[in-house]
Design a protein around this motif. Structure first.
Motif, PDB file in Angstrom:
ATOM      1  N   ALA A 230      -2.927  11.169   7.211  1.00 14.81           N
ATOM      2  CA  ALA A 230      -3.637  11.968   8.207  1.00 14.81           C
ATOM      3  C   ALA A 230      -4.252  11.047   9.260  1.00 14.81           C
ATOM      4  O   ALA A 230      -4.541   9.867   8.983  1.00 14.81           O
ATOM      5  N   PRO A 231      -4.477  11.534  10.474  1.00 16.50           N
ATOM      6  CA  PRO A 231      -5.169  10.732  11.487  1.00 16.50           C
ATOM      7  C   PRO A 231      -6.537  10.266  10.963  1.00 16.50           C
ATOM      8  O   PRO A 231      -7.313  11.056  10.424  1.00 16.50           O
ATOM      9  N   GLY A 232      -6.803   8.985  11.092  1.00 17.61           N
ATOM     10  CA  GLY A 232      -8.076   8.444  10.618  1.00 17.61           C
ATOM     11  C   GLY A 232      -8.136   8.198   9.123  1.00 17.61           C
ATOM     12  O   GLY A 232      -9.205   7.859   8.599  1.00 17.61           O
ATOM     13  N   GLU A 233      -7.002   8.333   8.401  1.00 17.95           N
ATOM     14  CA  GLU A 233      -7.011   8.124   6.943  1.00 17.95           C
ATOM     15  C   GLU A 233      -6.902   6.627   6.646  1.00 17.95           C
ATOM     16  O   GLU A 233      -5.910   6.137   6.126  1.00 17.95           O
ATOM     17  N   HIS A 234      -7.970   5.924   6.970  1.00 22.88           N
ATOM     18  CA  HIS A 234      -8.018   4.486   6.748  1.00 22.88           C
ATOM     19  C   HIS A 234      -8.498   4.173   5.336  1.00 22.88           C
ATOM     20  O   HIS A 234      -9.117   5.007   4.664  1.00 22.88           O
ATOM     21  N   HIS A 235      -8.248   2.937   4.927  1.00 24.35           N
ATOM     22  CA  HIS A 235      -8.754   2.434   3.657  1.00 24.35           C
ATOM     23  C   HIS A 235      -9.557   1.164   3.914  1.00 24.35           C
ATOM     24  O   HIS A 235      -9.270   0.406   4.843  1.00 24.35           O
ATOM     25  N   PHE A 236     -10.542   0.941   3.066  1.00 24.66           N
ATOM     26  CA  PHE A 236     -11.509  -0.133   3.230  1.00 24.66           C
ATOM     27  C   PHE A 236     -11.492  -1.025   1.985  1.00 24.66           C
ATOM     28  O   PHE A 236     -10.941  -0.636   0.942  1.00 24.66           O
ATOM     29  N   PRO A 237     -12.085  -2.206   2.047  1.00 24.09           N
ATOM     30  CA  PRO A 237     -12.074  -3.083   0.881  1.00 24.09           C
ATOM     31  C   PRO A 237     -12.545  -2.418  -0.413  1.00 24.09           C
ATOM     32  O   PRO A 237     -11.973  -2.655  -1.480  1.00 24.09           O
ATOM     33  N   HIS A 238     -13.568  -1.573  -0.341  1.00 25.03           N
ATOM     34  CA  HIS A 238     -14.055  -0.942  -1.573  1.00 25.03           C
ATOM     35  C   HIS A 238     -13.039   0.012  -2.183  1.00 25.03           C
ATOM     36  O   HIS A 238     -13.132   0.340  -3.360  1.00 25.03           O
ATOM     37  N   ASP A 239     -12.067   0.499  -1.402  1.00 23.18           N
ATOM     38  CA  ASP A 239     -11.032   1.371  -1.950  1.00 23.18           C
ATOM     39  C   ASP A 239     -10.092   0.609  -2.876  1.00 23.18           C
ATOM     40  O   ASP A 239      -9.483   1.197  -3.777  1.00 23.18           O
ATOM     41  N   TYR A 240      -9.958  -0.683  -2.668  1.00 22.15           N
ATOM     42  CA  TYR A 240      -9.105  -1.509  -3.515  1.00 22.15           C
ATOM     43  C   TYR A 240      -9.904  -2.138  -4.650  1.00 22.15           C
ATOM     44  O   TYR A 240      -9.413  -2.215  -5.777  1.00 22.15           O
TER      45      TYR A 240
END
Length: 309
Positions: A230-240
């Motif tokens: 989706a637009p803006g469906e980013h992932h960040f370090p804490h997601d990993y």
């Protein structure tokens, strides 16, 4: 008669989230919140989870909210294992039955498909299509295999599934965030630690080279969104790196992780819950996902030493 004064609104992140959970969550997420943050019992969580269990040993009934209907599915069953792991109940006959179910639905490689064809005829999210001969998927298999190894579960099926995961992880080139998360879940639990550390080092370079983690939360628009997201469906370090001892924690500097956790804490919405970042496709699934995401956000913050109460 004097009116009773209104209670002040909750102010801490945990108190705000608790109100959100009582207002919106399924019984399972209410019990999970109680277990993790209010000293509730594990038995109550397991009882709530049992409502989703089918006779074949798998789980269904929209336990994973993007798949509706009663039939057992690998994604539902993986979700159940994560719940059992979180309360220290990932063992015994309950997990033996789960492994028998996983054996029966695994592909010829011993891996799990993302969606079993039995889902056909029931509603499901458009981004999880049902096909007659689904391929093996690291996305489903990796987290299950890593979790079972971490809990020292041994089953004949697990040996074949482990070999599939090693081959899949070590051949990853062009990838996307959810697949990387699945790879990390496998590597964090598999017994061969030197091999896991070497594989994780390579994946960390891949994540940074392909810009699969937003390292500057103030400028997410500078990072690509994977195809089909989706637009803006980013992932960040804490997601990993959801816990500090994850192999993925070595991929990021202390400053990058701190900014990521700051962003996670700031994402709590006015109603006390955390948002979902993927495309909502049905009102019920979006409503059910937010308490799940909220519980996991609080667990991630607490695991990294961030105060929530």
């Amino acid at each position: 008669m004097a009116e009773k004064p209104l209670s002040p609104p909750p102010t801490t992140p945990l108190a705000r989230a608790e109100r959100f959970v009582w207002l919106t969550a399924r019984v399972l997420e209410q019990r999970r919140f109680s277990y993790h943050f209010l000293r509730g019992g594990a038995d109550q969580v397991e009882t709530a989870l049992t409502a989703y269990l089918n006779e074949d040993g798998g789980y269904g009934h929209a336990l994973e909210p993007d798949l509706r209907g009663p039939v057992s599915q690998p994604l539902h069953t993986a979700h159940a294992l994560r719940v059992l792991d979180s309360i220290g109940r990932c063992g015994g006959m309950r997990v033996e039955r789960i492994c028998r179910y996983l054996t029966e639905i695994s592909t010829h490689e011993g891996a799990l498909p993302a969606i079993h064809p039995s889902q056909r005829g029931y509603p499901s999210a458009p981004f999880v299509p049902v096909v007659d001969s689904p391929p093996s998927a690291l996305l489903t298999t990796g987290p299950v295999v890593g979790l079972l190894h971490r809990n020292q579960v041994w089953h004949a099926w697990l040996f074949r599934a482990t070999e599939f995961c090693w081959a899949a992880v070590e051949s990853l080139e062009k990838s996307h965030p959810y697949e990387i998360q699945a790879a990390v879940a496998f590597l964090d639990g598999v017994p061969d630690r030197p091999r896991a550390e070497a594989a994780a080092d390579r994946l960390g370079r891949l994540v940074r080279d392909q810009r699969l983690a937003v390292l500057d939360p103030d400028r997410p628009e500078e990072y690509p969104v994977a195809d089909g997201y989706a637009p803006g469906e980013h992932h960040f370090p804490h997601d990993y790196a959801r816990v500090p001892h994850s192999l993925a924690s070595h991929w990021f500097t202390e400053e990058e992780m701190a900014r990521s956790l700051d962003r996670l804490a700031a994402d709590q919405e006015e109603d006390g819950g955390w948002p979902i970042r993927w495309e909502p496709w049905a009102p019920g699934s979006a409503l059910e996902w937010r308490p799940i995401v909220t519980v996991e956000a609080l667990r991630t913050l607490r695991a990294h030493g961030r105060p929530v109460d």
